[in-house]
Design a protein around this motif. Sequence first.
Motif, PDB file in Angstrom:
ATOM      1  N   ARG A  24      -4.549   9.914 -14.198  1.00  0.00           N
ATOM      2  CA  ARG A  24      -3.332  10.246 -13.446  1.00  0.00           C
ATOM      3  C   ARG A  24      -2.293  10.877 -14.363  1.00  0.00           C
ATOM      4  O   ARG A  24      -1.685  11.905 -14.027  1.00  0.00           O
ATOM      5  CB  ARG A  24      -2.777   8.977 -12.793  1.00  0.00           C
TER       6      ARG A  24
ATOM      7  N   GLU B 117      -3.468  14.452 -15.307  1.00  0.00           N
ATOM      8  CA  GLU B 117      -3.381  15.443 -14.238  1.00  0.00           C
ATOM      9  C   GLU B 117      -1.923  15.787 -13.909  1.00  0.00           C
ATOM     10  O   GLU B 117      -1.577  16.959 -13.725  1.00  0.00           O
ATOM     11  CB  GLU B 117      -4.102  14.933 -12.982  1.00  0.00           C
ATOM     12  N   ILE B 118      -1.079  14.781 -13.816  1.00  0.00           N
ATOM     13  CA  ILE B 118       0.341  15.048 -13.539  1.00  0.00           C
ATOM     14  C   ILE B 118       0.988  15.728 -14.736  1.00  0.00           C
ATOM     15  O   ILE B 118       1.695  16.740 -14.593  1.00  0.00           O
ATOM     16  CB  ILE B 118       1.075  13.741 -13.189  1.00  0.00           C
TER      17      ILE B 118
ATOM     18  N   ARG C 102       0.043  19.444 -15.322  1.00  0.00           N
ATOM     19  CA  ARG C 102       0.681  20.326 -14.343  1.00  0.00           C
ATOM     20  C   ARG C 102       2.168  20.485 -14.636  1.00  0.00           C
ATOM     21  O   ARG C 102       2.712  21.598 -14.546  1.00  0.00           O
ATOM     22  CB  ARG C 102       0.444  19.793 -12.926  1.00  0.00           C
TER      23      ARG C 102
ATOM     24  N   THR D 251       4.907   3.098 -13.436  1.00  0.00           N
ATOM     25  CA  THR D 251       3.912   3.400 -12.414  1.00  0.00           C
ATOM     26  C   THR D 251       3.084   2.146 -12.171  1.00  0.00           C
ATOM     27  O   THR D 251       2.335   1.708 -13.045  1.00  0.00           O
ATOM     28  CB  THR D 251       2.991   4.549 -12.854  1.00  0.00           C
TER      29      THR D 251
ATOM     30  N   TRP E 137      -3.997  17.047  -6.560  1.00  0.00           N
ATOM     31  CA  TRP E 137      -3.128  16.775  -7.707  1.00  0.00           C
ATOM     32  C   TRP E 137      -1.880  17.658  -7.732  1.00  0.00           C
ATOM     33  O   TRP E 137      -0.825  17.231  -8.211  1.00  0.00           O
ATOM     34  CB  TRP E 137      -3.904  16.940  -9.011  1.00  0.00           C
TER      35      TRP E 137
ATOM     36  N   VAL F 237       0.595  15.882  -5.587  1.00  0.00           N
ATOM     37  CA  VAL F 237       1.017  14.632  -6.230  1.00  0.00           C
ATOM     38  C   VAL F 237       1.966  14.911  -7.393  1.00  0.00           C
ATOM     39  O   VAL F 237       3.002  14.245  -7.549  1.00  0.00           O
ATOM     40  CB  VAL F 237      -0.224  13.850  -6.707  1.00  0.00           C
ATOM     41  N   ALA F 238       1.625  15.899  -8.226  1.00  0.00           N
ATOM     42  CA  ALA F 238       2.481  16.239  -9.364  1.00  0.00           C
ATOM     43  C   ALA F 238       3.850  16.718  -8.905  1.00  0.00           C
ATOM     44  O   ALA F 238       4.874  16.432  -9.538  1.00  0.00           O
ATOM     45  CB  ALA F 238       1.806  17.300 -10.233  1.00  0.00           C
TER      46      ALA F 238
ATOM     47  N   ALA G 228       5.871  13.689  -8.101  1.00  0.00           N
ATOM     48  CA  ALA G 228       6.310  13.029  -9.333  1.00  0.00           C
ATOM     49  C   ALA G 228       7.458  13.797  -9.984  1.00  0.00           C
ATOM     50  O   ALA G 228       8.439  13.205 -10.444  1.00  0.00           O
ATOM     51  CB  ALA G 228       5.135  12.907 -10.301  1.00  0.00           C
ATOM     52  N   GLU G 229       7.359  15.122 -10.005  1.00  0.00           N
ATOM     53  CA  GLU G 229       8.413  15.956 -10.592  1.00  0.00           C
ATOM     54  C   GLU G 229       9.744  15.718  -9.888  1.00  0.00           C
ATOM     55  O   GLU G 229      10.798  15.585 -10.532  1.00  0.00           O
ATOM     56  CB  GLU G 229       8.011  17.419 -10.485  1.00  0.00           C
TER      57      GLU G 229
END
Length: 392
Positions: free
Chosen positions: A21, A24-25, A28, A127, A360, A363-364, A367-368
């Motif tokens: 995780r 991947e985050i 990106r 997280t 992803w 998802v990223a 998160a951003e």
Amino acid sequence: MHIAFVSNVVYPYVTGGAEKRIHEIGSRLAAWGHDVTVYGRHFWDGPPEIMNNGMTLRAVAPEADLYSDDKRSITEALDFAARALPSLRRRLRNGEHDIVVASVFPYFPVLSTKLAALGTETPLVTTWHEVWGDYWEEYLGSLAVFGKVSERVTARTPQHPVAISGITADRLAEIGPGYDDVAVVPNGIDTEQIRTAPRPDAGYDVLFAGRLIEHKNVDLLLEAFDRVCAGRDLSLGIIGDGPEKERLESQCESLSNADAVEFLGFLDEYEDVLGHMRAADVFASPSTREGFGLTFAEAMAADCSVIAADHPDSAADEVIGDAGFLTPPNADALAATLESSLDDDSPPADPVNRAQRFDWDAVASQAETIYQRVIDSESATAEPISDATTPT
């Protein structure tokens, strides 16, 4: 943003869900122009600081064994927390990072990260992959109290918590003060990688993939499949390894249709798992404890009919929605659902479309948004950060 991730394990050198995780985050976010550093153990060859996928990987502790007697090592977690503290403290005091993101669990690195950030303006985001609560009694037995206390102390440490599912967010709210509206950012998948994974020469009608541990309930799947298989030419593939493997293989030998079941063990190549999903008709996992349930999202993206257990300790319902089937975790109900799925009973919603929300990239982006909002907030509790939750 200048973002620091703290994790004792670092992907791709260790290949678990939490570290993937971050990879991947983080990769990106780095591609989108942010400065990303991962603080972890030195699992790679070469110098203690390297670049990987646009991110800086910074070793603050040497490589170490993560498990002791098939359980996560408390000694390792304490050691990493102690070794990470000085480097984090120095760099946070120098203002090198706008935000620091620590993965839970283990808990001790979260506590040392908070200590490192004290007296600085760098906020801590955590997280949360699961909240164990009473499960500690099953995991540690008479020592469960230490796990429960560590979990509660970590939850009550000032932070911006992010959960990977609604069920984890709700459980965190029960033990953490003021966490009435915890942000949810799910785990993700690479939908393009799944769609293009090479298929094996022959696929299975029914597939399971996961660690062979008790709460995955693979024994129920074997029993249910054996009933459905009677008089039909069907096959079941079981991907994975774990402490339950010998018991499950022994159970399989007693089945009437034992020849229709194959244990594939742990597959080194992730794309091989995805290929088997693409080749299968049904993906079934009657697990009763899933903090998220990544394999469900992967199987939906592979256009499988997904069957999961309907259980209060599982977030499977959040992942599959109406694009799969939920069944009580018993052999009778599972057999009935397997039979209807194999007879082309389709879920109301398209699983491939459902899976897209867990890509992803999406998802990223969530998160951003949360990381920027935390940085912009005046204090750790000044502004709720839950607006980026994944829609159900």
